[in-house]
Design an enzyme around this catalytic site. Sequence first.
Site, PDB file in Angstrom:
ATOM      1  N   SER A   1       1.096  -1.205  -0.018  1.00 16.36           N
ATOM      2  CA  SER A   1      -0.101   0.034  -0.481  1.00 16.36           C
ATOM      3  C   SER A   1       0.868   1.059  -0.180  1.00 16.36           C
ATOM      4  O   SER A   1       1.934   1.473   0.714  1.00 16.36           O
ATOM      5  CB  SER A   1      -0.867   0.100   0.589  1.00 16.36           C
TER       6      SER A   1
ATOM      7  N   TYR B   1       0.174   3.420   1.396  1.00 18.45           N
ATOM      8  CA  TYR B   1       0.294   3.932   2.179  1.00 18.45           C
ATOM      9  C   TYR B   1      -0.241   3.316   3.257  1.00 18.45           C
ATOM     10  O   TYR B   1      -0.882   2.907   4.068  1.00 18.45           O
ATOM     11  CB  TYR B   1      -0.803   5.824   1.942  1.00 18.45           C
ATOM     12  N   THR B   2       0.672   4.089   4.181  1.00 15.50           N
ATOM     13  CA  THR B   2       0.621   2.793   5.788  1.00 15.50           C
ATOM     14  C   THR B   2       1.125   3.849   6.541  1.00 15.50           C
ATOM     15  O   THR B   2       1.998   5.087   6.887  1.00 15.50           O
ATOM     16  CB  THR B   2       1.732   1.786   5.172  1.00 15.50           C
ATOM     17  N   THR B   3       1.214   2.836   7.464  1.00 20.97           N
ATOM     18  CA  THR B   3       1.890   3.040   8.853  1.00 20.97           C
ATOM     19  C   THR B   3       2.859   2.671   9.453  1.00 20.97           C
ATOM     20  O   THR B   3       2.665   1.241   9.348  1.00 20.97           O
ATOM     21  CB  THR B   3       1.405   3.987   9.781  1.00 20.97           C
TER      22      THR B   3
ATOM     23  N   GLN C   1       0.851  -1.336   9.486  1.00 24.81           N
ATOM     24  CA  GLN C   1      -0.578  -1.901   9.873  1.00 24.81           C
ATOM     25  C   GLN C   1      -0.888  -0.135   8.354  1.00 24.81           C
ATOM     26  O   GLN C   1      -0.097   0.711   8.025  1.00 24.81           O
ATOM     27  CB  GLN C   1      -1.025  -0.931  11.185  1.00 24.81           C
TER      28      GLN C   1
END
Length: 567
Positions: free
Chosen positions: A367, A369-371, A387
């Site tokens: 993804s 965009y994740t963290t 996550q």
Amino acid sequence: MSADTSWRARSPSAFTCEKHPATGRRGMVITNHPLASAAGAEMLAAGGNAVDAAVAALFALTVVEPMMVGILGGGMAHIRLADGTHTVIDGQSTAPAATGPTTYTPDPTAPPGVMDTVGRRNAVGPTAVAVPGNLMGWCEALDRFGTFSRADVMEPAIRHASRGFRVTPYLHECVSDCAADMARDAAIAKLYLPGGAPIAAGARLVTGEYAETLRSVARDGPALLYTGSLGRLYADHMERTGGYITRADLSGYRTVTREPVRGTYRGHEIVGPPPPTSGPLHIIQMLNILEGFDIGGLGFGTVETVHLLAEVLKIAFADRAAATADPAFIKVPVEALLSKDYAARRRAAIDPSRAQAWSAEVAPEGSAYTTHITVADAYGNVVASTQTINSLFGARYMVPGTGMIPNNYMFVFDPRPGKASSVQPGKRVTSSMAPVIVLRDAKPVYALGLPGGLRIFPSVMQALSNLIDHGMSVQEAVEAPRVWTQGYGLELEGGIAEDVAAGLAAMGHDVLRVGNVAGGMSALRFHPDGTMEGASCWRADGTPVALGGGLARAGVRFRPEAVRGQR
């Protein structure tokens, strides 16, 4: 804490770090938002362990970094306990039962390597949402390995949601990037597009409905979503809006506890989650190939080194596309990909003077965009956890009345039938997450990870090479300019020198200049004297918070009053 700086003398791509590391001996929390790092540090200061801190930080991130992560997302938690055992909790999302290989129609105009579909049905809106695993995974980690209650660890998140927090410029820019999609949904637009414009940096953002949802979860636990009233509300909304998730999908969801994959690189052991996440498996594969070259001698950011990085990236992505997926559906050739012999064969085929195309040499056996968070405590526990809700703001709508933003994880599946990662009911997504812990002599020396979709594991591989081959400090390793390719254009960050870019182009690489490759990395170094050094990079709002000091010495008394015989 000093690092070897001799790499700079050999590099045409030297750079200056923009951030500074934090050090401490009682604990470290590194996330991509200062308030989330503070939430984790609050747990450590109160006597909790690294798992308490990690779960508190993750819930806080769902409030202060809502474009990256949420309880309706998925992810991987890599936990190393003080006794040396490693546990991976797989909370990845799964394809709903109503989906299959032909659910989406591939966009015939899409460029190579992307999963675009006609009408963006796998990217935006309820049809893009996979069955969430985050809430179950986080609560399971807390129940199994934490020491605090849900109410304790969720209190900072509830506080920030109900009282509000200041929007950072980064969050403002992320809203701006997604504004056109978000404007189509009244609930999400009301919060993030007040007056029709992206919420301003510095504005106070209050998410009251989400605070109430979190309070309910703190009281009732994950069952509220998977078998209870929150799940019924969510599934009913899906039915009304054409989504695929049903109550049966939610009640049938389960996390999976997995054994990590392991490999070695120049005396270090690399440990990380196995498939369906592809990250650590292909990091080890690439490092195995690089081990046959003197990367340190070639120098950081040189034509020779970047060429080798690009070639091993292309090899890994070719093999990943062919054979890495949910092991419940595809027998992933893990042993072959981890093999030093296989790496030697691939290494021998690399031409040091020219770029080339690569095809897979493994096959299934049968993804953005994740963290990411990295946490350690004074007891010896370490958590590296990645996550996500996949894209920025996930499916870019909000479940009415709840404040929850769903994932758009269906975009990760291949919309074409017959592929390793094609859509199948119940199949877990194949991610590039790479929450890695590195050991030397069986003791942790590094823990790291980052968001960034397909650019995650290549970035972790480069950071490990920065640390091990080039002798960089942990701050230098996370801030160093990165490169990326999956076999098409070769992306170079601005810190790679112009003459290096020209040299790579002359070798046949299709060079593309980009502002950044992947997102904000967090990394933790464990020094022999017990000091922890935490670093985050310029690509996000990353903030390391270290815990020092400690309790009073045993037997100490405070006696401000006069004592007989003393003056």
